[in-house]
Design a protein around this motif. Structure first.
Motif, PDB file in Angstrom:
ATOM      1  N   ASP A   5      15.857 -23.493 -16.726  1.00  0.00           N
ATOM      2  CA  ASP A   5      14.636 -22.693 -16.750  1.00  0.00           C
ATOM      3  C   ASP A   5      14.378 -22.206 -15.337  1.00  0.00           C
ATOM      4  O   ASP A   5      13.599 -22.775 -14.597  1.00  0.00           O
ATOM      5  CB  ASP A   5      13.472 -23.549 -17.257  1.00  0.00           C
ATOM      6  N   GLY A   6      15.102 -21.191 -14.959  1.00  0.00           N
ATOM      7  CA  GLY A   6      14.988 -20.676 -13.599  1.00  0.00           C
ATOM      8  C   GLY A   6      15.667 -19.337 -13.513  1.00  0.00           C
ATOM      9  O   GLY A   6      15.746 -18.601 -14.484  1.00  0.00           O
ATOM     10  N   VAL A   7      16.162 -19.046 -12.329  1.00  0.00           N
ATOM     11  CA  VAL A   7      16.837 -17.769 -12.114  1.00  0.00           C
ATOM     12  C   VAL A   7      18.285 -18.057 -11.765  1.00  0.00           C
ATOM     13  O   VAL A   7      18.556 -18.654 -10.724  1.00  0.00           O
ATOM     14  CB  VAL A   7      16.157 -16.980 -10.976  1.00  0.00           C
ATOM     15  N   PRO A   8      19.224 -17.683 -12.612  1.00  0.00           N
ATOM     16  CA  PRO A   8      19.017 -17.040 -13.909  1.00  0.00           C
ATOM     17  C   PRO A   8      18.711 -18.072 -14.986  1.00  0.00           C
ATOM     18  O   PRO A   8      19.159 -19.222 -14.890  1.00  0.00           O
ATOM     19  CB  PRO A   8      20.363 -16.367 -14.190  1.00  0.00           C
ATOM     20  N   PRO A   9      17.972 -17.690 -16.031  1.00  0.00           N
ATOM     21  CA  PRO A   9      17.806 -18.608 -17.152  1.00  0.00           C
ATOM     22  C   PRO A   9      19.129 -18.766 -17.889  1.00  0.00           C
ATOM     23  O   PRO A   9      19.858 -17.788 -18.076  1.00  0.00           O
ATOM     24  CB  PRO A   9      16.773 -17.924 -18.050  1.00  0.00           C
ATOM     25  N   LEU A  10      19.446 -19.989 -18.263  1.00  0.00           N
ATOM     26  CA  LEU A  10      20.671 -20.270 -19.021  1.00  0.00           C
ATOM     27  C   LEU A  10      20.304 -20.918 -20.348  1.00  0.00           C
ATOM     28  O   LEU A  10      19.418 -21.769 -20.395  1.00  0.00           O
ATOM     29  CB  LEU A  10      21.598 -21.206 -18.243  1.00  0.00           C
ATOM     30  N   VAL A  11      20.999 -20.504 -21.398  1.00  0.00           N
ATOM     31  CA  VAL A  11      20.819 -21.112 -22.711  1.00  0.00           C
ATOM     32  C   VAL A  11      22.172 -21.553 -23.237  1.00  0.00           C
ATOM     33  O   VAL A  11      23.196 -20.944 -22.933  1.00  0.00           O
ATOM     34  CB  VAL A  11      20.142 -20.153 -23.725  1.00  0.00           C
ATOM     35  N   GLY A  12      22.153 -22.614 -24.006  1.00  0.00           N
ATOM     36  CA  GLY A  12      23.360 -23.091 -24.656  1.00  0.00           C
ATOM     37  C   GLY A  12      23.294 -22.723 -26.130  1.00  0.00           C
ATOM     38  O   GLY A  12      22.233 -22.784 -26.746  1.00  0.00           O
ATOM     39  N   CYS A  13      24.422 -22.315 -26.667  1.00  0.00           N
ATOM     40  CA  CYS A  13      24.457 -21.902 -28.062  1.00  0.00           C
ATOM     41  C   CYS A  13      25.757 -22.401 -28.681  1.00  0.00           C
ATOM     42  O   CYS A  13      26.839 -22.118 -28.170  1.00  0.00           O
ATOM     43  CB  CYS A  13      24.373 -20.383 -28.151  1.00  0.00           C
ATOM     44  N   GLU A  84      18.826 -10.768 -24.372  1.00  0.00           N
ATOM     45  CA  GLU A  84      20.144 -10.192 -24.092  1.00  0.00           C
ATOM     46  C   GLU A  84      20.896 -11.204 -23.244  1.00  0.00           C
ATOM     47  O   GLU A  84      20.396 -11.664 -22.217  1.00  0.00           O
ATOM     48  CB  GLU A  84      20.003  -8.876 -23.327  1.00  0.00           C
ATOM     49  N   CYS A  85      22.111 -11.562 -23.673  1.00  0.00           N
ATOM     50  CA  CYS A  85      22.865 -12.628 -23.012  1.00  0.00           C
ATOM     51  C   CYS A  85      24.299 -12.220 -22.709  1.00  0.00           C
ATOM     52  O   CYS A  85      24.907 -11.433 -23.438  1.00  0.00           O
ATOM     53  CB  CYS A  85      22.896 -13.875 -23.897  1.00  0.00           C
ATOM     54  N   ARG A  86      24.812 -12.826 -21.641  1.00  0.00           N
ATOM     55  CA  ARG A  86      26.233 -12.729 -21.304  1.00  0.00           C
ATOM     56  C   ARG A  86      26.768 -14.147 -21.121  1.00  0.00           C
ATOM     57  O   ARG A  86      26.077 -15.011 -20.581  1.00  0.00           O
ATOM     58  CB  ARG A  86      26.434 -11.949 -20.008  1.00  0.00           C
ATOM     59  N   ARG A  95      36.049 -27.623 -26.794  1.00  0.00           N
ATOM     60  CA  ARG A  95      35.736 -29.014 -27.154  1.00  0.00           C
ATOM     61  C   ARG A  95      34.511 -29.141 -28.057  1.00  0.00           C
ATOM     62  O   ARG A  95      34.489 -29.974 -28.962  1.00  0.00           O
ATOM     63  CB  ARG A  95      35.534 -29.823 -25.885  1.00  0.00           C
ATOM     64  N   TYR A  96      33.464 -28.314 -27.780  1.00  0.00           N
ATOM     65  CA  TYR A  96      32.195 -28.492 -28.483  1.00  0.00           C
ATOM     66  C   TYR A  96      31.659 -27.228 -29.163  1.00  0.00           C
ATOM     67  O   TYR A  96      30.553 -27.264 -29.706  1.00  0.00           O
ATOM     68  CB  TYR A  96      31.114 -28.975 -27.510  1.00  0.00           C
ATOM     69  N   ASN A  97      32.389 -26.121 -29.107  1.00  0.00           N
ATOM     70  CA  ASN A  97      31.902 -24.840 -29.621  1.00  0.00           C
ATOM     71  C   ASN A  97      30.614 -24.407 -28.918  1.00  0.00           C
ATOM     72  O   ASN A  97      29.771 -23.730 -29.494  1.00  0.00           O
ATOM     73  CB  ASN A  97      31.655 -24.880 -31.138  1.00  0.00           C
ATOM     74  N   MET A  98      30.442 -24.812 -27.666  1.00  0.00           N
ATOM     75  CA  MET A  98      29.222 -24.558 -26.897  1.00  0.00           C
ATOM     76  C   MET A  98      29.456 -23.473 -25.849  1.00  0.00           C
ATOM     77  O   MET A  98      30.302 -23.611 -24.971  1.00  0.00           O
ATOM     78  CB  MET A  98      28.765 -25.832 -26.195  1.00  0.00           C
ATOM     79  N   PHE A  99      28.708 -22.392 -26.007  1.00  0.00           N
ATOM     80  CA  PHE A  99      28.701 -21.323 -25.022  1.00  0.00           C
ATOM     81  C   PHE A  99      27.485 -21.500 -24.124  1.00  0.00           C
ATOM     82  O   PHE A  99      26.384 -21.750 -24.616  1.00  0.00           O
ATOM     83  CB  PHE A  99      28.581 -19.952 -25.710  1.00  0.00           C
ATOM     84  N   VAL A 100      27.675 -21.372 -22.821  1.00  0.00           N
ATOM     85  CA  VAL A 100      26.550 -21.333 -21.888  1.00  0.00           C
ATOM     86  C   VAL A 100      26.358 -19.866 -21.527  1.00  0.00           C
ATOM     87  O   VAL A 100      27.285 -19.205 -21.053  1.00  0.00           O
ATOM     88  CB  VAL A 100      26.822 -22.177 -20.623  1.00  0.00           C
ATOM     89  N   MET A 101      25.144 -19.368 -21.815  1.00  0.00           N
ATOM     90  CA  MET A 101      24.892 -17.942 -21.628  1.00  0.00           C
ATOM     91  C   MET A 101      23.750 -17.698 -20.662  1.00  0.00           C
ATOM     92  O   MET A 101      22.772 -18.450 -20.636  1.00  0.00           O
ATOM     93  CB  MET A 101      24.606 -17.298 -22.978  1.00  0.00           C
ATOM     94  N   GLU A 102      23.909 -16.649 -19.887  1.00  0.00           N
ATOM     95  CA  GLU A 102      22.868 -16.212 -18.970  1.00  0.00           C
ATOM     96  C   GLU A 102      22.014 -15.161 -19.673  1.00  0.00           C
ATOM     97  O   GLU A 102      22.535 -14.204 -20.235  1.00  0.00           O
ATOM     98  CB  GLU A 102      23.515 -15.608 -17.724  1.00  0.00           C
ATOM     99  N   VAL A 103      20.712 -15.360 -19.646  1.00  0.00           N
ATOM    100  CA  VAL A 103      19.794 -14.366 -20.199  1.00  0.00           C
ATOM    101  C   VAL A 103      19.614 -13.287 -19.138  1.00  0.00           C
ATOM    102  O   VAL A 103      19.113 -13.553 -18.049  1.00  0.00           O
ATOM    103  CB  VAL A 103      18.435 -14.995 -20.581  1.00  0.00           C
ATOM    104  N   VAL A 104      20.060 -12.075 -19.462  1.00  0.00           N
ATOM    105  CA  VAL A 104      20.004 -10.981 -18.491  1.00  0.00           C
ATOM    106  C   VAL A 104      18.806 -10.057 -18.719  1.00  0.00           C
ATOM    107  O   VAL A 104      18.459  -9.259 -17.853  1.00  0.00           O
ATOM    108  CB  VAL A 104      21.320 -10.169 -18.470  1.00  0.00           C
ATOM    109  N   GLU A 105      18.186 -10.166 -19.885  1.00  0.00           N
ATOM    110  CA  GLU A 105      16.973  -9.393 -20.196  1.00  0.00           C
ATOM    111  C   GLU A 105      16.289 -10.083 -21.370  1.00  0.00           C
ATOM    112  O   GLU A 105      16.947 -10.605 -22.258  1.00  0.00           O
ATOM    113  CB  GLU A 105      17.328  -7.952 -20.562  1.00  0.00           C
ATOM    114  N   ALA A 106      14.963 -10.102 -21.345  1.00  0.00           N
ATOM    115  CA  ALA A 106      14.196 -10.737 -22.422  1.00  0.00           C
ATOM    116  C   ALA A 106      13.112  -9.785 -22.895  1.00  0.00           C
ATOM    117  O   ALA A 106      12.506  -9.065 -22.098  1.00  0.00           O
ATOM    118  CB  ALA A 106      13.579 -12.044 -21.935  1.00  0.00           C
ATOM    119  N   TRP A 107      12.900  -9.797 -24.202  1.00  0.00           N
ATOM    120  CA  TRP A 107      11.909  -8.922 -24.832  1.00  0.00           C
ATOM    121  C   TRP A 107      11.005  -9.747 -25.750  1.00  0.00           C
ATOM    122  O   TRP A 107      11.483 -10.591 -26.480  1.00  0.00           O
ATOM    123  CB  TRP A 107      12.602  -7.862 -25.694  1.00  0.00           C
ATOM    124  N   VAL A 108       9.725  -9.465 -25.716  1.00  0.00           N
ATOM    125  CA  VAL A 108       8.769 -10.054 -26.648  1.00  0.00           C
ATOM    126  C   VAL A 108       7.925  -8.916 -27.191  1.00  0.00           C
ATOM    127  O   VAL A 108       7.501  -8.032 -26.441  1.00  0.00           O
ATOM    128  CB  VAL A 108       7.861 -11.097 -25.963  1.00  0.00           C
TER     129      VAL A 108
END
Length: 147
Positions: A5-13, A84-86, A95-108
């Motif tokens: 939770d920072g710059v850049p935000p990262l999410v796991g999927c 929007e993620c890369r 190993r885990y089917n886990m992608f770590v993605m950077e959120v490059v733009e967010a919309w609400v």
């Protein structure tokens, strides 16, 4: 899941290699994570029970694609939020089917009336967001995160 939770935000999927989305993400390195609300729950399950390799899900389910700003996949207009993620790190995929993605733009969508999101518990059951618990006054260690 939120990983940073920072710059850049990262999410796991986690996405299984049997899914069309897995192959598309591997090929392009880009995706949009769309966040649906409870009014879309039935449609979400129906969408998950077919493959984008076989049908155009936007057309089949009456969804509106909107051009993203920084990635090629489209946003989903009917969703409360779109990220929007890369792909930032794919070392956990094999190993885990886990992608770590950077959120490059967010919309609400500030106009969206329904704001309760759904969380899949497995086996077709979901939890619906509801009551807000405000503990901002307890956030004494990280005051910079409290708005």
């Amino acid at each position: 899941m939120v990983m940073q939770d920072g710059v850049p935000p990262l999410v796991g999927c986690m996405i299984g290699p049997w899914d069309h989305s897995f192959r598309a993400l591997r090929a392009t390195g880009e995706c949009v994570i769309a966040v649906p609300t409870v009014d879309l729950a039935t449609k979400v399950v129906e969408i998950g029970n077919c493959s984008g390799a076989d049908i155009d899900k936007f057309e089949a389910f009456g969804l509106t694609p909107v051009s993203a700003k920084k990635v090629n996949p489209p946003l989903v207009a009917e969703c409360l939020a779109n990220f929007e993620c890369r792909v930032k790190d794919d070392s956990l995929v094999d190993r885990y089917n886990m992608f770590v993605m950077e959120v490059v733009e967010a919309w609400v969508d500030p106009e969206r009336k329904e704001r309760r999101v759904i969380h899949h518990r497995g086996d077709g059951t979901f939890i619906i967001d509801g009551r807000v618990l405000d503990l901002k006054k307890k956030m004494v260690k990280w005051p910079a995160y409290v708005q």
